[in-house]
Design a protein around this motif. Structure first.
Motif, PDB file in Angstrom:
ATOM      1  N   UNK A  85       1.215  -0.830   0.354  1.00 16.18           N
ATOM      2  CA  UNK A  85       0.297  -0.265   0.155  1.00 16.18           C
ATOM      3  C   UNK A  85       0.776   0.788   0.028  1.00 16.18           C
ATOM      4  N   UNK A  86       1.986   1.301   0.855  1.00 17.20           N
ATOM      5  CA  UNK A  86       2.750   2.226   0.899  1.00 17.20           C
ATOM      6  C   UNK A  86       3.758   3.442  -0.264  1.00 17.20           C
ATOM      7  N   UNK A  90       3.097   5.518  -3.111  1.00 22.68           N
ATOM      8  CA  UNK A  90       4.607   6.867  -3.021  1.00 22.68           C
ATOM      9  C   UNK A  90       4.619   6.432  -5.037  1.00 22.68           C
ATOM     10  N   UNK A  91       3.732   5.193  -5.654  1.00 17.86           N
ATOM     11  CA  UNK A  91       4.410   4.827  -6.766  1.00 17.86           C
ATOM     12  C   UNK A  91       3.313   5.145  -7.764  1.00 17.86           C
ATOM     13  N   UNK A 172      -1.710  -2.369  -6.231  1.00 18.23           N
ATOM     14  CA  UNK A 172      -2.335  -1.586  -4.736  1.00 18.23           C
ATOM     15  C   UNK A 172      -1.999  -0.468  -6.183  1.00 18.23           C
ATOM     16  N   UNK A 173      -1.411  -0.727  -7.009  1.00 14.82           N
ATOM     17  CA  UNK A 173      -1.122   0.652  -8.055  1.00 14.82           C
ATOM     18  C   UNK A 173      -2.602   0.927  -8.937  1.00 14.82           C
ATOM     19  N   UNK A 208     -10.703  -3.079  -2.254  1.00 14.00           N
ATOM     20  CA  UNK A 208     -10.454  -4.735  -3.238  1.00 14.00           C
ATOM     21  C   UNK A 208      -9.422  -4.650  -3.349  1.00 14.00           C
ATOM     22  N   UNK A 209      -8.370  -4.383  -3.723  1.00 13.41           N
ATOM     23  CA  UNK A 209      -7.170  -4.019  -3.836  1.00 13.41           C
ATOM     24  C   UNK A 209      -6.580  -4.840  -2.818  1.00 13.41           C
TER      25      UNK A 209
END
Length: 288
Positions: A85-86, A90-91, A172-173, A208-209
């Motif tokens: 997640x973090x 960031x990305x 997550x992205x 959902x992710x």
């Protein structure tokens, strides 16, 4: 055109896939359940009922393996969720090198697990490994990462996280990029800051992710074998033995029926833990 044929015509396209699924998954599963009730070799078998299951549950190392499996699955899945997640946040930000960093973070996922295990076994060597050598250069005495009974399981779990966090980050992205921009605009109008954006928009709307990462990482942790076997072979003692490594040791000893029963037990354990978790997470997602 015949009405019955017209109704069933589209289902005919499913037949090749159904045959492949039956041959690759359903048939081996049925045979596994059958051979778990036998004492078998490559040329003959003898039906012995539930004796293999009784023997497997009487294994001295089973209780340790079951506890280690749960700890390993929980630790690896939790860290992949948090770090994924973090890194996903960031990305998906406006940093210039995000495309390059995405490829760097995803790269370990593409590397063979066996190769990763061998490489980290050398890096974690207590006297010659690069990790302890680097720590010694700044005056810190590094531990025996894979030989200390208190650290060995955690050390392998951290390597597992390093290898798998890239896949979690990609999920997550995709989840973060699918959040509609109207939410961010509304937050900006209300005077929200970066923390509000993260906690009130990204965390709930990327659920959902999160659910996908939890399920995939947890099941992967319960079934993990290759990394553990490459790095520790279940040692020192039984301190890093997982259920899968106990099963493999039975195969090595020539107890094929006993090992097959262990595989059936592992299948039932994964199903008993994963399906309720999947149902619970989906219910939370719908409630949101």
């Amino acid at each position: 055109m015949n009405p019955i044929f017209k109704r069933t015509y589209s289902y005919l396209f499913l037949v090749p896939a159904a045959i492949i699924y039956f041959v690759i998954f359903i048939l081996p599963t049925i045979l596994s359940f059958f051979f778990s009730l036998t004492r078998w070799t490559l040329t003959e078998w003898e039906f012995i009922g539930l004796e293999n299951f009784v023997t497997f549950f009487n294994e001295q190392s089973l209780s340790i393996g079951f506890k280690n499996t749960l700890i390993y699955a929980v630790v690896t899945s939790a860290l992949k969720v948090v770090l994924g997640l973090l890194l996903g946040v960031l990305l998906t930000s406006k940093i210039r090198t995000k495309d390059y960093l995405r490829s760097v973070i995803f790269f370990p996922t593409l590397v063979s697990t066996i190769a990763v295990g061998i490489a980290f076994s050398m890096m974690m060597h207590p006297s010659q490994g690069i990790i302890n050598t680097s720590l010694a250069a700044i005056g810190i005495s590094g531990p025996d990462w894979l030989g200390d009974t208190r650290l060995a399981l955690l050390s392998v779990a951290l390597v597992d996280v390093w290898k798998g966090v890239g896949f979690a980050t990609v999920i997550y992205i995709a989840g973060i990029l699918s959040i509609p921009g109207e939410y961010y605009e509304a937050l900006q109008i209300d005077g929200g800051n970066a923390w509000h954006k993260f906690w009130n928009i990204i965390v709930p709307l990327s659920r959902p992710a999160t659910n996908s990462v939890i399920i995939l990482a947890f099941i992967g942790g319960l079934r993990s074998f290759d990394l553990i076997w490459t790095m520790t072979k279940g040692g020192p003692g039984f301190t890093t033995d997982l259920i899968a490594s106990i099963i493999y040791k039975q195969y090595q000893g020539g107890f094929y029926g006993l090992a097959t029963a262990g595989n059936v037990i592992l299948f039932l354990i994964v199903s008993a833990l994963a399906f309720p978790l999947y149902t619970y997470l989906n219910r939370r997602e719908v409630d949101l």
